[in-house]
Design an enzyme around this catalytic site. Structure first.
Site, short mmCIF file in Angstrom:
data_model
loop_
_atom_site.label_atom_id
_atom_site.label_comp_id
_atom_site.label_asym_id
_atom_site.label_seq_id
_atom_site.Cartn_x
_atom_site.Cartn_y
_atom_site.Cartn_z
N THR A 62 118.36 -6.70 84.72
CA THR A 62 117.30 -8.18 85.46
C THR A 62 118.22 -9.09 86.01
OG1 THR A 62 115.71 -7.23 84.06
CG2 THR A 62 114.89 -9.34 85.06
N LEU A 99 111.83 -0.07 81.03
CA LEU A 99 111.45 0.59 79.95
C LEU A 99 110.95 -0.62 78.70
CD1 LEU A 99 114.12 -0.39 77.45
CD2 LEU A 99 115.06 1.90 79.17
N GLU A 101 110.78 -1.54 74.46
CA GLU A 101 111.65 -0.97 73.11
C GLU A 101 111.16 -0.67 72.10
OE1 GLU A 101 114.28 -4.20 71.89
OE2 GLU A 101 115.26 -4.26 73.82
N ASN A 112 107.45 -8.46 84.75
CA ASN A 112 107.48 -9.25 83.57
C ASN A 112 106.28 -10.27 83.65
OD1 ASN A 112 109.11 -7.35 82.44
ND2 ASN A 112 110.89 -8.14 81.92
N GLY A 129 107.72 -12.66 72.62
CA GLY A 129 109.16 -12.90 72.14
C GLY A 129 110.18 -10.91 73.02
N CYS A 182 113.50 -9.63 76.86
CA CYS A 182 113.07 -10.15 78.20
C CYS A 182 111.64 -10.60 78.38
CB CYS A 182 112.03 -8.32 78.58
SG CYS A 182 113.28 -7.38 78.76
N LYS A 215 113.65 -14.75 78.39
CA LYS A 215 114.06 -15.22 79.44
C LYS A 215 114.12 -15.03 80.58
CE LYS A 215 117.33 -10.67 79.59
NZ LYS A 215 116.93 -10.78 81.20
N LYS A 224 108.58 -7.28 68.11
CA LYS A 224 107.68 -5.95 67.51
C LYS A 224 107.44 -5.24 66.67
CE LYS A 224 108.83 -3.70 71.98
NZ LYS A 224 108.10 -3.11 73.01
N ARG A 278 115.73 -10.89 69.30
CA ARG A 278 115.38 -11.74 70.27
C ARG A 278 114.59 -12.18 70.49
NH1 ARG A 278 119.62 -8.76 74.24
NH2 ARG A 278 118.52 -6.66 74.01
P1 NAD Z 1 122.74 -5.79 75.47
O1 NAD Z 1 122.25 -6.93 75.03
O2 NAD Z 1 121.51 -4.48 74.31
O3 NAD Z 1 123.46 -5.01 76.19
C1 NAD Z 1 123.92 -5.12 77.24
C2 NAD Z 1 125.47 -4.67 76.93
O4 NAD Z 1 126.85 -4.82 77.55
C3 NAD Z 1 126.66 -5.23 75.48
O5 NAD Z 1 126.78 -4.41 74.86
C4 NAD Z 1 127.43 -5.61 76.24
O6 NAD Z 1 129.24 -5.99 74.73
C5 NAD Z 1 127.12 -5.43 77.36
N1 NAD Z 1 128.94 -5.99 78.16
C6 NAD Z 1 128.96 -7.72 78.57
N2 NAD Z 1 129.82 -7.55 79.46
C7 NAD Z 1 131.12 -6.27 79.40
C8 NAD Z 1 131.54 -6.07 80.59
N3 NAD Z 1 131.90 -6.44 81.35
N4 NAD Z 1 131.64 -3.97 80.49
C9 NAD Z 1 131.37 -3.73 79.74
N5 NAD Z 1 129.76 -3.66 79.10
C10 NAD Z 1 129.62 -5.32 79.04
O7 NAD Z 1 121.32 -5.61 76.66
P2 NAD Z 1 119.86 -4.50 77.29
O8 NAD Z 1 118.91 -5.31 76.49
O9 NAD Z 1 120.32 -3.40 77.34
O10 NAD Z 1 119.78 -5.87 78.75
C11 NAD Z 1 120.97 -5.07 80.35
C12 NAD Z 1 119.85 -5.99 81.02
O11 NAD Z 1 118.45 -4.91 80.95
C13 NAD Z 1 119.08 -6.86 80.68
O12 NAD Z 1 119.35 -7.75 81.94
C14 NAD Z 1 117.83 -6.67 80.65
O13 NAD Z 1 116.96 -7.79 80.97
C15 NAD Z 1 117.66 -5.39 81.67
N6 NAD Z 1 116.05 -4.84 80.84
C16 NAD Z 1 116.65 -4.91 79.09
C17 NAD Z 1 115.40 -4.56 79.08
C18 NAD Z 1 115.24 -4.08 77.00
O14 NAD Z 1 114.14 -3.97 76.89
N7 NAD Z 1 116.39 -4.41 76.75
C19 NAD Z 1 114.17 -3.63 79.44
C20 NAD Z 1 114.09 -4.03 80.58
C21 NAD Z 1 115.61 -4.71 81.42
#
Ligand code: NAD
Length: 437
Positions: free
Chosen positions: A121, A156, A158, A214, A263, A266, A269, A326, A333
């Site tokens: 995002t 998606l 969680e 969001n 909370g 997503c 932030k 949740k 987070r």
């Molecule tokens: P997360 O923190 O669970 O995972 C991110 C991963 O990226 C970590 O494992 C980290 O070690 C890795 N990383 C960081 N720098 C890296 C690099 N240079 N090379 C390889 N790996 C690297 O994050 P997330 O919850 O999966 O979210 C990822 C993105 O998707 C964010 O922008 C978030 O806003 C978005 N998003 C998250 C959700 C959710 O429900 N978690 C849903 C939709 C969108």
């Protein structure tokens, strides 16, 4: 197709595993060596229903690999997903250093035509910056390689992440390049029942769609939470009001559950990041500003209800059922549990906690400041109050007669409205919930 997914968190791991399960060859890359070592053994770093089994299945099938390095495989793939974190920066903006780092890495390594798909995002305009970074790395290497940066935000949730990825409401594709659009259409075809679910738009609109979605959902939750305060005063029951509202197809049933505020990784932030983007563009998003303020207040509602019954918390045992933001996830987070725990610790209460999935994450954050329990019953032993902060289904069906006997004082603050107020009071509990008397 041969695919690389960079960033193996909630989004990257679900994306990579699902794409592998559809028959693609996928390499998931992460800089976290421990995570990758475990994944190679088929151990999921996150709690997500069905994920570990699917990882194991696709490792065995030879469709899914894990690596700590982009180098080895990047030139065997023509589709690269960026799925790294974009946490909140100090000024409220999205921290983009991980995305840009990956863009630099891609530009410094690719030798052939690729599509770079941004799933993280990111604020509007990030796709353009990623493109500039990759191009400048190619210029340094005196290479002129064709590439396209596409925005493909992820929606998606969680807890139901696999299902959401595999049966999406829609797939947003932000690109004006027909080669990239056709490739993504092919990639996502197994997951959609009609072409109409593939929503094609320009890149900036796709980036904006994610924030708009969001922020709308955060607003909807917050609207219900704010109304719950009035409902309590006038004798209305928000659980019933939400049903009455939800049958209106313009409103819908979802995201009207009242509780201790939103909370997670997503909404908090993303709302702040959009406010930051708006400020940079001299637009005052008054509704969203109120949403963050009302949500911050809402996170304190459980302790305000606790204070109505217990004036001095010092030395008192307070039990907390739930740590995750949740149910059905281990993600803490921005969890409302954090606000409640911090308050209780500040008041010198003895805090006992139990969560079916998030205990390890709780220990990382609070170390020896909390009493970690093995189950809900151990958690309530000798407690002067029980706060239910996460809506795990299993908390609904606990033996509350047993719980009453185990507690030192039978006070329940049900911040998720899991239980029936009438039954709880008839059973001798002092009982508080949200938006209903
Ligand atoms: P997360 O923190 O669970 O995972 C991110 C991963 O990226 C970590 O494992 C980290 O070690 C890795 N990383 C960081 N720098 C890296 C690099 N240079 N090379 C390889 N790996 C690297 O994050 P997330 O919850 O999966 O979210 C990822 C993105 O998707 C964010 O922008 C978030 O806003 C978005 N998003 C998250 C959700 C959710 O429900 N978690 C849903 C939709 C969108």
């Amino acid at each position: 197709m041969d695919i690389m997914v960079i960033g193996t968190g909630y989004v990257g791991l679900v994306t990579g595993t699902s794409l592998a399960d559809a028959g693609n060859k996928v390499v998931c890359v992460d800089i976290d060596k421990n995570k990758i070592d475990n994944l190679k053994k088929g151990i999921s770093p996150i709690y997500e229903d069905g994920l570990e089994a699917l990882i194991k299945k696709n490792i065995s099938a030879g469709n899914l690999q894990f690596s700590t390095s982009v180098n080895e495989e990047i030139n065997k793939t023509s589709i690269i997903f960026i799925a790294v974190g974009t946490p909140q920066g100090d000024d409220g903006s999205a921290e983009l250093k991980y995305v840009f780092e990956v863009a630099r890495e891609i530009g410094s390594l690719i030798n052939h035509k690729v599509i770079v798909i941004n799933k993280s995002t990111v604020p509007v305009g990030t796709g353009t910056k990623v493109e500039e970074i990759i191009r400048s790395e190619l210029v340094k290497r005196q290479l002129n390689i064709e590439f396209e940066v596409v925005s493909n935000p992820e929606f998606l949730k969680e807890g139901t992440a696999l299902r959401d990825f595999q049966i999406p409401d829609r797939v947003v594709i932000g690109s004006e390049n027909s080669w990239a659009i056709d490739t993504l259409k092919k990639l996502y075809r197994p997951y959609v029942s009609s072409e109409g679910q593939l929503v094609i738009m320009n890149r900036v609109s796709a980036e904006f769609t994610k924030y708009a979605s969001n922020c709308f959902l955060a607003t909807k939750i917050t609207f219900a939470n704010e109304l719950s305060r009035l409902a309590e005063e006038i004798g209305a029951n928000m659980d019933q009001v939400k049903v009455g509202m939800g049958f209106d197809t313009r409103i819908g049933h979802q995201f009207l559950n009242v509780g201790p505020g939103y909370g997670g990784s997503c909404f908090p932030k993303d709302v702040k990041a959009l406010l930051h983007t708006a400020a940079q563009n001299n637009i005052d998003l008054k509704i969203l500003k109120s949403v963050t303020n009302v949500n911050d207040e809402q996170k304190l509602v459980p302790v305000q209800k606790l204070n109505k019954h217990l004036k001095d918390l010092s030395g008192k045992k307070i039990s907390l059922l739930g740590l995750a933001f949740k149910g059905d996830t281990d993600d803490m987070r921005e969890s409302p549990a954090l606000t409640v725990i911090d308050y209780l610790l500040q008041k010198k209460a003895v805090v006992k906690v139990f969560d079916p999935a998030a205990m390890e994450n709780g220990k990382i954050i609070y170390k020896d400041k909390l009493e970690y329990c093995e189950n809900a019953y151990q958690c309530v032993e000798n407690a002067e109050a029980l706060i239910i902060i996460t809506e795990w289904k299993e908390f609904k069906s606990l033996n509350y007669e047993k719980i009453k006997k185990l507690m030192a004082y039978p006070l329940i603050i049900d911040a998720r409205n899991l239980l029936n107020p009438g039954h709880m009071r008839e059973s001798g509990f002092k009982y508080e919930s949200i938006g209903r008397n």
